[in-house]
Design an enzyme around this catalytic site. Sequence first.
Site, PDB file in Angstrom:
ATOM      1  N   LYS A  37       0.865  -1.185   0.000  1.00 11.80           N
ATOM      2  CA  LYS A  37       0.000   0.000   0.000  1.00 11.80           C
ATOM      3  C   LYS A  37       0.900   1.233   0.000  1.00 11.80           C
ATOM      4  CE  LYS A  37      -3.892   2.009   2.633  1.00 11.80           C
ATOM      5  NZ  LYS A  37      -4.774   1.851   3.818  1.00 11.80           N
ATOM      6  N   SER A  70      -9.802   1.970   2.984  1.00  9.78           N
ATOM      7  CA  SER A  70      -8.894   2.723   2.141  1.00  9.78           C
ATOM      8  C   SER A  70      -7.881   1.864   1.381  1.00  9.78           C
ATOM      9  CB  SER A  70      -8.141   3.744   2.982  1.00  9.78           C
ATOM     10  OG  SER A  70      -7.280   3.094   3.914  1.00  9.78           O
ATOM     11  N   SER A 130     -10.128  -0.395   7.130  1.00 10.66           N
ATOM     12  CA  SER A 130      -9.510  -0.185   5.821  1.00 10.66           C
ATOM     13  C   SER A 130      -8.810  -1.398   5.214  1.00 10.66           C
ATOM     14  CB  SER A 130      -8.508   0.972   5.884  1.00 10.66           C
ATOM     15  OG  SER A 130      -9.191   2.199   5.862  1.00 10.66           O
TER      16      SER A 130
END
Lengths: 485, 95
Positions: free
Chosen positions: A76, A151, A175
């Site tokens: 990420k 997210s 997330s």
Amino acid sequence: MHQHTLSELSGLLAGGEVSSVELTRHFLDRVASLDPSLNAFITVTADQALAAAVEADRRRSAGEAGPLTGVPIAHKDIFCTAGVKTSCGSRMLDSFVSPYDATVVERLDAAGVVCLGKTNMDEFAMGSSNETSWYGPVRNPWDLERVPGGSSGGSAAAVSARLAPAATGTDTGGSIRQPAALVGITGLKPTYGRVSRYGMIAFASSLDQAGTLTRSAEDAALLLTAMAGHDPRDSTCVDVPVPDYAAGLSGDLTGLRVGLVREFLDDGLDGDNRKAIEAAASVLQDLGAELVEVSLPNLGLSVPTYYVVAPAECSSNLSRFDGVRFGHRCEDPRDLLDLYERSRSEGFGAEVKRRILTGTYVLSAGYYDAYYLKAQKVRQLIAADFREAFGRADVLLGPTTPTPAFRLGEKTDNPVTMYLNDIYTIGANLAGLPGMSVPCGFVNDLPVGLHLIADHFDEGRLLNTAHAFQQATGWHRRAPEGAFA
Amino acid sequence: MKLTRQEVQNIAHLARLELPEADMPAFVENLSDIITFVDQLENASTGDTQPMAHPLNMNQPLRPDVVTESDHREDYQRNAPAVERGLYLVPRVIE
């Protein structure tokens, strides 16, 4: 090749049936041809990946390989990667090249993983649909008109579409687990403090935790074993020994007490989703688990509590972005105030601004007691509810999300509607507990997730529960059809 | 609670954010919705509950007060928008 799980690829590498260079090329080719329709990656690090693959193959031939040596993954874009752009999904950090590695990156590098690139995400991890990214929304591989959740939406979509066998993520209010549920993969958020936050760009420091997005619980166990552990560079990272999580996957659930959370299964959950969760509970019962009913009476307050605590911490953490030392700077500032205000206003998107403003408001003179202090007290009540529930159950069970993936643009006009997406996941963050989402069926041809929560540092039991469920069902093996098959 | 435009402007100033006029109505509406939403905490009976300071109710660890960082100024300044002779440049503050 891309249909294999991380654990299977580890076995193929160990058996000499494939080299890391071959694997890395295969996944890089998939990213190049398929990612334009998903937008899951912000940066692809093809050259570095191939160099790391060559090194992994060398390590293997020298007899120095571990289970993760040579397997490709994606990070990420919230994790700092030395020499590689680290944007956090924000214009603010569009030109930021990290001078150092996050501990998570460093540990996985040391284990020999190959990083394919950095995945798209909601800006500064603030969002539940990946629509707040400066780099555009990510699309759900099951239906390109729908969101992948957020997210960690890029990591989730990449793993679901088989562009990477696994990816890292972070979870502040859901997330990792919410996007994992919406794209039909396995998401693990460990206990607060289990994994170092050093080099992980901060959103809400008392809630943020790094974890994994994988295709199975077994894969999550492999990665967590390499990622977890004490790090003196993060003062909240706990010094508790790290077991070999993969070795602990017995698949035996005899005597396990599974708590059905009454508030997770009430009227807020729609019928088909509920059926999938109830069916999953029956599977666990058939495997030897005992079902008990538990209640978390203050759970209904978890979303409002979160939307005081998280914005408060975000407004403080994001004050470092001032246009002076790094990050976006406006053109021709008139004076220092103008430099701060315009750099921040140009660098941050609307959702990040809303959260900074909310946080500033709840911390401001005259409001601190009514909002921030009150929220931290309610948070204590929520944590106490969980403590009591863990007196009666070993693992708690419910849905990960109220509904399957929604359409792009469906919830962008109303922030509060978007926030309610995390209604089932936020409690675990507030109480610092480990949680997982595992695929447990389909509603309207879209995947839905089973949410499991365990007590602090009980990731082993959590992973074993998910593993046993996955051995008994095939939901986690289902892949999106068409281009991504 | 409904926030006024002036309140939102004051918060924005405290947060060092400049909100364009055109975006103000949306910010006022959205922030009012958010604050109204979190206002339900008011009704929670928290009695003498201690506010949570740490999710694991742990204390911060202590370490010896010794230098552990080495100098990375050049590395770090490569990301700076404007530097000169090792210093970060900002608009003139003192006339």
